[in-house]
Scaffold this active site. Structure first.
Site, mmCIF file in Angstrom:
data_model
loop_
_atom_site.group_PDB
_atom_site.id
_atom_site.type_symbol
_atom_site.label_atom_id
_atom_site.label_comp_id
_atom_site.label_asym_id
_atom_site.label_seq_id
_atom_site.Cartn_x
_atom_site.Cartn_y
_atom_site.Cartn_z
ATOM 1 N N GLY B 41 52.421 33.050 27.563
ATOM 2 C CA GLY B 41 51.391 32.885 28.583
ATOM 3 C C GLY B 41 51.723 31.672 29.441
ATOM 4 N N GLY B 43 49.666 30.437 32.184
ATOM 5 C CA GLY B 43 48.556 30.012 33.038
ATOM 6 C C GLY B 43 48.465 28.494 33.015
ATOM 7 C CG LEU B 44 45.176 26.278 34.929
ATOM 8 C CD1 LEU B 44 43.728 25.812 35.036
ATOM 9 C CD2 LEU B 44 46.032 25.479 35.879
ATOM 10 N N GLY B 46 49.486 27.328 29.281
ATOM 11 C CA GLY B 46 50.870 27.643 28.929
ATOM 12 C C GLY B 46 51.868 27.090 29.930
ATOM 13 C CG HIS B 267 30.069 33.225 36.172
ATOM 14 N ND1 HIS B 267 29.348 33.258 37.339
ATOM 15 C CD2 HIS B 267 30.786 32.084 36.188
ATOM 16 C CE1 HIS B 267 29.634 32.166 38.026
ATOM 17 N NE2 HIS B 267 30.503 31.439 37.357
ATOM 18 N NE ARG B 338 29.775 28.796 35.022
ATOM 19 C CZ ARG B 338 31.081 28.758 35.194
ATOM 20 N NH1 ARG B 338 31.875 29.308 34.299
ATOM 21 N NH2 ARG B 338 31.601 28.187 36.247
ATOM 22 C CG HIS B 432 33.620 34.060 34.122
ATOM 23 N ND1 HIS B 432 34.582 34.544 34.971
ATOM 24 C CD2 HIS B 432 33.638 32.712 34.270
ATOM 25 C CE1 HIS B 432 35.154 33.517 35.609
ATOM 26 N NE2 HIS B 432 34.625 32.403 35.189
ATOM 27 C CD GLU B 456 39.351 32.573 28.683
ATOM 28 O OE1 GLU B 456 40.083 32.489 29.680
ATOM 29 O OE2 GLU B 456 38.430 33.400 28.589
#
Lengths: 255, 670
Positions: B41, B43-44, B46, B267, B338, B432, B456
């Protein structure tokens, strides 16, 4: 929201098994497509029908379906990301089409973006251009200056942001008659050139990125501006001009 | 026997991380290139981890299923990232960010982890600015901030409505730099399908090249899972279409405990579902709640007339509008967290006041008209316009909104064909973010030695609920500033191990398992597509494991998911072959995992006899509809251990949550 209405459409879609085989257009019929559906949802329905008929579904790239990841592509009726401006294919909705219409769907066509299958192409050339210089050479240790230590004029930060908004979808390359990647590369060069943090290695960056871009087989810019028209994020030609200025001045310095 | 040792360092909260860093083992720079690390992964979490580990000198192999790391779903985050910088001088501090996050998480997160998150948050902003992330600035050239739900200070940094994009591109540019240097070997369009364990340690993965179809073996001294959340178990969610749980679920099946799977964030501000052909949902940034007021009509007949298209929102008089958040929660109003905002919307729609003409009549208004006029008046004063007309005020206010949220308004109009400057947006809650995930200790290591989980995909920092702008913060904190330290402590024992061979029986067995599955899918003469089963699962999850949960509903869900799972394995149809790109085969693997996880989510939700954060049990609520937590019996992390194919047999382990530094209170936003 508009009243729900089912569209009946004829689709001419490019099918190609892989990079080595020859492709051709196939014709499909589809009915009862809601005008509230997105274009990709329409393809989902078609694929569901194909699977039910025991056929292979059409391969196409897509992911976030919010217009931000840049994964979706598609040349629709002769335009990158289809009719309408300032959007990606995933944001294109079926209310843009008329009942009974024939829609032609093709992959991005550019030598630097080989077809993987059907409508899916390989855009990793963009990644290689980025690896050649699309960054600021700072360590990621967090031992950096306080973020407010270097003030950045709001105008510059805003302009850098406008350039940074590029999603790397490749519509600029796909729509350019020369297959030029200068809008994409220009946007990255501009973002960093506009910020004090990026100025330090600006010359090295632009030289390396332009060289990588040429090596990947992208064509040159001949100022027709088609890229700007089809860019889903409104990246302006100004970025190409800025890249050219940066490049020229780097060349002069290099002697 | 439980293996849950959280390894939280001793000592005062504010010194724990520093003290821990000072005493962990290190890998010397000249030994780092003897060590291979796999990151799954990009993303932010990884992407930042892969870049940082490579920069430190380890050999990194990074994997993502997308065609480029730049497309990871972190890119879709809109509103911002929190950091305790106190640039606005409104009383923010590390402690306050820590406190807000713990409280926002409904006291179901770990104190030590959350404090560390708050502590490194300020560094994240410094790091990103130095990487060229163009955050919003004010005219003095300093960084600007906005405020988000659940807090009373302005600590959110933003890059227009594209903060996630800019932070991800920042991490991707650092990753690209390491790829260019040959320090990261990047495997695009690859999916991890199994974890390989050798002598009790994570030593590699089995991945499939999605372009060629080839099944590959990759070895390493440690494996980092950064594969994001599992919201797509609901079929309809705000996640990207390809977001999946497979990497996390595969390590769960190999021995990693899965914690708090029932904690799913719904969300409050998504565009409502349009109909049965819908494939996914689109979020409208929570930052809009800074400027928008949420309402439904006070009179039910008005709601009915709106749904029937006989009445428009603008014709409802001010006194006939029910600004239900402002009414119920005067202290926080439209900026309640939320989960609170989502449940309040559901409550109004369940009572029949929904305004959207879709199958379920669900939708509420997010109205900018008050803000447009207010900002218009402020602008008029600034510009010395005396006695401005209403039109002038509207135009000035509109350009203020445009500057702040323009791209979101355009996006909304493209999707719905409604102009939100003229009519209020229609919104409704949607799945979400998932707060549950793989259980990890303070070092972010799972119960499998050498298998780390970040962002996450782990469970640790958000508790039962996540406040806005805190997901980006955790992803980058884990990747840039936490994992690179803690993984060294583990790897320090591995400098003499040498390259891990991929020929061992563990690799062979894992590869065979995957190849057998591929054969099964392609040769199963079923009658229904993968999506057919995914939609059935999603429907059960949304209706019975969604915003409101009851014991009866959950028991039904567990049974029904079990049945769908059996039907899937009997009747699924996957066309195409094993060689080359086969998107249906990819989906089949992912949905098989969702079907197992979905059942565990329902089991977890059933066992937790309380309401907290995203987990709202209708049988545990106060008479006025607020959540009723049970701290005496449920102040723990529920971590599940896999026991084979029947998910009903999973064994629950508990990690008690201890709060030494804060008082656990009822979470009230009134």
């Amino acid at each position: 929201m508009s009243a729900k209405k089912g569209l009946h459409l004829t689709l001419k879609i490019w099918r190609q098994k892989n990079n080595k085989s020859k492709g051709q257009f196939e014709t499909y019929k589809i009915s009862d497509v809601s005008t509230d559906s997105s274009f990709l949802e329409m393809l989902d329905i078609l694929n569901e029908n194909l699977i039910n008929e025991g056929k292979e579904p059409i391969a196409f790239d897509h992911d976030c379906r919010e217009g931000i990841c840049g994964m979706c592509s598609l040349y629709i009726n002769g335009r990158a990301h289809g009719p309408d401006t300032g959007i990606t294919t995933c944001q294109l909705h079926m209310r843009m089409f008329k009942d009974g219409e024939t829609i032609v769907i093709e992959p991005w066509r550019s030598a630097a973006f080989p077809v993987i299958k059907d409508l899916m192409v390989d855009r990793s050339a963009f990644d290689r251009v980025m690896a050649a210089g699309g960054f600021i050479s700072v360590n990621t240790s967090g031992n950096t200056l306080d973020a407010n230590a270097i003030p950045v004029p709001k105008e510059d930060a805003d302009k850098a942001m406008d350039a940074a908004a590029c999603i790397g979808c490749g519509a600029c390359v796909a729509t350019c008659k020369n297959g030029s990647a200068m809008l994409f590369v220009g946007a990255k060069v501009s973002q960093f050139a506009l910020l004090p943090q990026g100025r330090i290695e600006a010359k090295r960056r632009v030289l390396n990125m332009v060289q990588a871009m040429d090596e990947e087989g992208f064509g040159n810019c001949s100022n027709t501006g088609a890229c700007e028209v089809e860019c889903p994020k409104g990246i302006s030609l100004e970025n190409i001009a800025r890249m050219n200025r940066e490049y020229m001045s780097a060349l002069v310095d290099k002697g | 026997m439980s293996k849950l040792d959280s390894r939280i360092p001793a000592g005062p909260l504010k010194d724990k991380w520093k003290h821990h860093k000072d005493h962990m083992n290190l890998v010397a720079p000249n030994n780092r290139d003897k060590i291979d690390i796999i990151v799954v992964g990009t993303g932010l979490a990884g992407g930042s981890a892969a870049a940082t580990l490579a920069e430190q000198g380890y050999n990194v192999k990074a994997f993502c299923y997308q065609d480029s790391p730049r497309r990871a779903h972190s890119i879709a985050a809109q509103g911002g990232i929190n950091a305790a910088k106190n640039y606005q001088g409104d009383g923010d501090s590390t402690y306050r960010l820590f406190y807000d996050t713990i409280k926002g998480g409904d006291y179901r997160a770990r104190e030590a982890n959350v404090y560390r998150l708050a502590e490194v948050s300020a560094n994240i902003i410094d790091q990103c600015v130095s990487q060229g992330v163009p955050f919003g600035r004010d005219y003095g050239g300093q960084l600007d901030n906005r405020s988000f739900g659940g807090v009373q200070v302005k600590r959110t940094f933003y890059a227009k409505g594209q903060t996630g994009q800019q932070l991800l591109l920042g991490a991707y540019s650092s990753l690209s730099r390491q790829i260019g240097k040959g320090r990261v070997k990047m495997y695009n369009r690859h999916e991890m399908l199994d974890l390989v364990i050798v002598d009790g340690k994570a030593r590699g993965i089995i991945a499939r090249n999605l372009v060629t179809g080839e099944v590959e073996r990759h070895s390493a001294h440690a494996v980092v899972i950064a594969s994001g959340g599992y919201g797509n178990v609901y079929f309809l969610s705000t996640n990207a279409m390809g977001s999946n749980v497979s990497a996390a679920w595969k390590i769960h099946k190999k021995g990693a405990y899965f914690a708090n799977p029932c904690y799913v964030q719904i969300h409050p501000t998504c565009i409502p579902v349009h109909g049965t052909q819908q494939s996914k949902l689109t979020l409208m940034s929570e930052s809009l709640r800074n400027s928008g007021r949420i309402w439904v009509p006070k009179k039910i007949e008005d709601s009915i007339a709106i749904r029937e298209g006989k009445l428009r929102a603008e014709s409802i008089k001010e006194e006939d509008r029910d600004y239900y958040l402002e009414r119920r929660y005067p202290a926080f109003g439209n900026l309640v967290p939320r989960d609170v905002a989502s449940r309040a919307a559901k409550e109004r729609c369940d009572a029949g006041f929904g305004i959207e003409n879709n199958d379920t009549k669900e939708g509420v208004y997010l109205d900018f008209s008050t803000e447009i006029m207010k900002k218009g008046r402020e602008s008029a004063i600034e510009k010395h316009i005396h006695n401005p007309t209403d039109q002038q005020l509207y135009d000035l206010g509109k350009s203020w909104i445009e500057e702040k949220y323009g791209n979101l308004f355009v996006m909304y109009e493209k999707i719905t064909a409604d102009d939100p400057y003229k009519t209020p947006m229609k919104i409704y809650p949607a799945v979400h973010y998932t707060m549950g995930g793989v259980w990890v200790d303070y070092n972010l290591q799972s119960t499998i030695p050498g298998c780390f989980v970040i962002g996450e995909a782990n469970f640790s920092d958000h508790g039962a609920n996540r406040l806005g702008a805190s997901a980006l913060m955790q992803g980058l904190a884990d990747g840039y500033f936490v994992l690179p330290y803690t993984i060294a402590d583990y790897l320090s024992a591995d400098i003499r191990t040498g390259t891990i061979p991929t020929t061992s029986p563990s690799f062979e067995e894992a590869e065979k398992g995957i190849k057998d599955k591929i054969d099964f899918f392609l040769n199963n003469k079923g009658t229904h597509s993968v999506d057919h089963f995914h939609k059935l699962l999603g429907n059960i999850m949304w209706n019975k494991v969604g915003m409101g949960r009851t014991p009866e509903g959950l028991r039904e869900a567990i049974k029904e998911i079990d049945e769908v799972r059996k039907a899937f394995w009997k009747d699924v149809k996957v066309p195409g072959d094993a060689e080359g790109m086969n998107t249906e085969l990819e989906k089949a693997f992912r949905v098989a995992d969702f079907l197992e996880l979905g059942q565990l989510m329902a089991i977890d939700a059933l066992h937790r006899n309380e309401s907290c954060g995203g987990h709202f049990r209708e049988d545990h609520s106060t008479p006025d509809g607020e959540a009723e937590r049970d701290d005496v019996n449920f102040k723990y992390v529920g971590a599940w251990e896999y026991q084979g194919e029947d998910i009903n047999n999973e064994v629950l382990h508990k990690e008690d949550l201890i709060y030494d530094n804060i008082e656990v209170k009822t979470r009230s936003y009134k």
